[in-house]
Design a protein around this motif. Structure first.
Motif, mmCIF file in Angstrom:
data_model
loop_
_atom_site.group_PDB
_atom_site.id
_atom_site.type_symbol
_atom_site.label_atom_id
_atom_site.label_comp_id
_atom_site.label_asym_id
_atom_site.label_seq_id
_atom_site.Cartn_x
_atom_site.Cartn_y
_atom_site.Cartn_z
ATOM 1 N N UNK A 213 0.829 -1.209 0.000
ATOM 2 C CA UNK A 213 0.000 0.000 0.000
ATOM 3 C C UNK A 213 0.863 1.258 0.000
ATOM 4 N N UNK A 214 0.503 2.199 -0.888
ATOM 5 C CA UNK A 214 1.168 3.506 -0.953
ATOM 6 C C UNK A 214 0.099 4.582 -0.828
ATOM 7 N N UNK A 215 0.545 5.805 -0.511
ATOM 8 C CA UNK A 215 -0.421 6.896 -0.347
ATOM 9 C C UNK A 215 -0.206 7.955 -1.417
ATOM 10 N N UNK A 216 0.702 8.873 -1.203
ATOM 11 C CA UNK A 216 0.864 10.008 -2.121
ATOM 12 C C UNK A 216 2.016 9.836 -3.089
ATOM 13 N N UNK A 217 2.863 8.825 -2.880
ATOM 14 C CA UNK A 217 4.018 8.655 -3.756
ATOM 15 C C UNK A 217 4.097 7.232 -4.297
ATOM 16 N N UNK B 146 -15.710 14.646 -2.527
ATOM 17 C CA UNK B 146 -15.037 13.396 -2.166
ATOM 18 C C UNK B 146 -13.783 13.131 -2.976
ATOM 19 N N UNK B 147 -13.440 14.017 -3.916
ATOM 20 C CA UNK B 147 -12.302 13.778 -4.792
ATOM 21 C C UNK B 147 -10.992 13.863 -4.023
ATOM 22 N N UNK B 148 -9.890 13.267 -4.584
ATOM 23 C CA UNK B 148 -8.618 13.250 -3.865
ATOM 24 C C UNK B 148 -8.038 14.645 -3.729
ATOM 25 N N UNK C 230 -3.006 13.334 -6.245
ATOM 26 C CA UNK C 230 -4.022 14.050 -5.482
ATOM 27 C C UNK C 230 -4.747 15.090 -6.323
ATOM 28 N N UNK C 231 -4.062 15.667 -7.300
ATOM 29 C CA UNK C 231 -4.685 16.681 -8.159
ATOM 30 C C UNK C 231 -4.397 16.366 -9.623
ATOM 31 N N UNK C 232 -5.087 15.366 -10.173
ATOM 32 C CA UNK C 232 -4.873 15.030 -11.581
ATOM 33 C C UNK C 232 -5.469 16.090 -12.503
ATOM 34 N N UNK C 233 -5.071 16.054 -13.755
ATOM 35 C CA UNK C 233 -5.633 16.983 -14.745
ATOM 36 C C UNK C 233 -7.110 16.674 -14.963
ATOM 37 N N UNK C 234 -7.444 15.382 -15.023
ATOM 38 C CA UNK C 234 -8.829 14.948 -15.194
ATOM 39 C C UNK C 234 -9.146 13.870 -14.163
ATOM 40 N N UNK C 235 -10.346 13.973 -13.571
ATOM 41 C CA UNK C 235 -10.765 12.986 -12.581
ATOM 42 C C UNK C 235 -12.207 12.605 -12.861
ATOM 43 N N UNK D 237 -24.451 8.490 -11.275
ATOM 44 C CA UNK D 237 -23.867 8.621 -12.614
ATOM 45 C C UNK D 237 -22.414 9.044 -12.535
ATOM 46 N N UNK D 238 -21.905 9.515 -13.660
ATOM 47 C CA UNK D 238 -20.512 9.940 -13.721
ATOM 48 C C UNK D 238 -20.349 11.353 -13.182
ATOM 49 N N UNK D 239 -19.321 11.545 -12.390
ATOM 50 C CA UNK D 239 -18.917 12.876 -11.957
ATOM 51 C C UNK D 239 -17.556 13.185 -12.557
ATOM 52 N N UNK D 240 -17.332 14.419 -12.946
ATOM 53 C CA UNK D 240 -16.090 14.796 -13.620
ATOM 54 C C UNK D 240 -15.548 16.094 -13.034
ATOM 55 N N UNK D 241 -14.252 16.132 -12.799
ATOM 56 C CA UNK D 241 -13.582 17.334 -12.313
ATOM 57 C C UNK D 241 -12.301 17.520 -13.118
#
Length: 302
Positions: free
Chosen positions: A225-229, A300-302, A264-269, A277-281
């Protein structure tokens, strides 16, 4: 007369040679047997104590109900439309994303009990694999410890995250290593994953693995298990045989294992929210993503 004497001498010589050889064999038999046995032991110890085989999880045959798919580039508008037309079945999402060069990351087993050393797991993700251990040695050996070693940890590279969140905990058998944190953070474990009274216990505090001497191979499901890296790592396995304690590296040589983290902050999520349904950020078209789902995802997004 001369011929008779010569024949007697020849026969006598042959008998003497036979009995001399027989006596020598009898005299040196113990030493030769000991030498042969030592030679066999020496040859036996020349080969690796055991062979470790890493087998990635076969997602074609063993697809979890919930997954996170990572891609190192943003999805195009047409690819977004294809994804959000999917009803959120993990195998169908993977079938589409795999063709784009994506990877799967899994939600880990949720521990129902505290870890034996009192630690609590931070929010993390995993990429499980099977570890098979086998030994062809005639002499037995015992693996009595395994230590995870981080070679290098770095920020995750994915730009697109597609999540199919779990509806509940998915039980799993095997061993878990806590690799959360950066390169300097010490790994912990392995802990027992299995449901029941042993869950969360340190595996090698109570158990050892016997190999060689005709023992069957050992197959283990590993959950790192890994978290942020994202971390590259290996295992040092401690074992004992008739010559004393030793250590063997898994995998062999300079190869490493890789466990990928979710940015934690991808370009697309994207996330498929059950019943919504689908949620997009992120930087993308909102077509195919309902406003209600997107609003829920923002909470709830990362």
């Amino acid at each position: 007369m001369y011929m008779v004497v010569a024949a007697i001498l020849v026969v006598g010589g042959l008998l003497f040679a036979y009995y001399a050889s027989y006596t020598l064999d009898r005299t040196t038999a113990t030493d030769r047997a000991r030498s042969d046995k030592n030679a066999e032991k020496s040859v036996d110890r020349e080969q690796p104590a055991f062979v470790s085989t890493i087998i990635p999880r076969d997602y074609e045959q063993d697809m979890p109900e919930s997954i996170v798919v990572l891609l190192d580039r943003p999805l195009t508008a047409s690819e977004q439309a294809t994804l959000t037309a999917n009803r959120g079945d993990a195998s169908h999402v993977w079938e589409f994303m795999r063709g784009l060069g994506a990877r799967i990351v899994e939600y880990p087993t949720v521990f129902q009990k505290s870890l034996e050393d009192g630690r609590r797991m931070p929010e993390s993700m995993t990429q499980t694999f099977n570890l098979n251990l086998n030994s062809d040695r005639a002499a037995g050996l015992t693996i009595n410890g395994m230590t995870a070693v981080k070679d290098k940890c770095s920020a995750p590279t994915a730009q697109t995250v597609v999540a199919i969140p779990p509806a509940g905990s998915e039980p799993r058998q095997g061993l878990m290593w806590d690799l959360t944190g950066g390169t300097a953070a010490k790994p912990h474990g392995p802990y027992v994953l299995d449901e029941g009274q042993d869950q969360g216990k340190l595996y090698f505090r109570y158990t050892a693995i016997d190999l060689g001497n005709g023992q069957s191979n050992m197959a283990l499901r590993i959950q790192p298990e890994v978290s942020t890296q994202t971390c590259k790592w290996h295992v040092n396995a401690s074992y004992t045989d008739t010559t004393g304690p030793h250590t063997q590296r898994i995998p062999a040589g300079t190869s490493t294992l890789t466990t990928e983290a979710v940015p934690q902050k991808p370009v697309q999520y994207f996330a498929r929210i059950p019943g919504t349904g689908w949620g997009c950020i992120g930087r993308m078209s909102q077509k195919g993503c309902s406003a209600a789902a997107t609003k829920a995802l923002e909470q709830t997004s990362p």
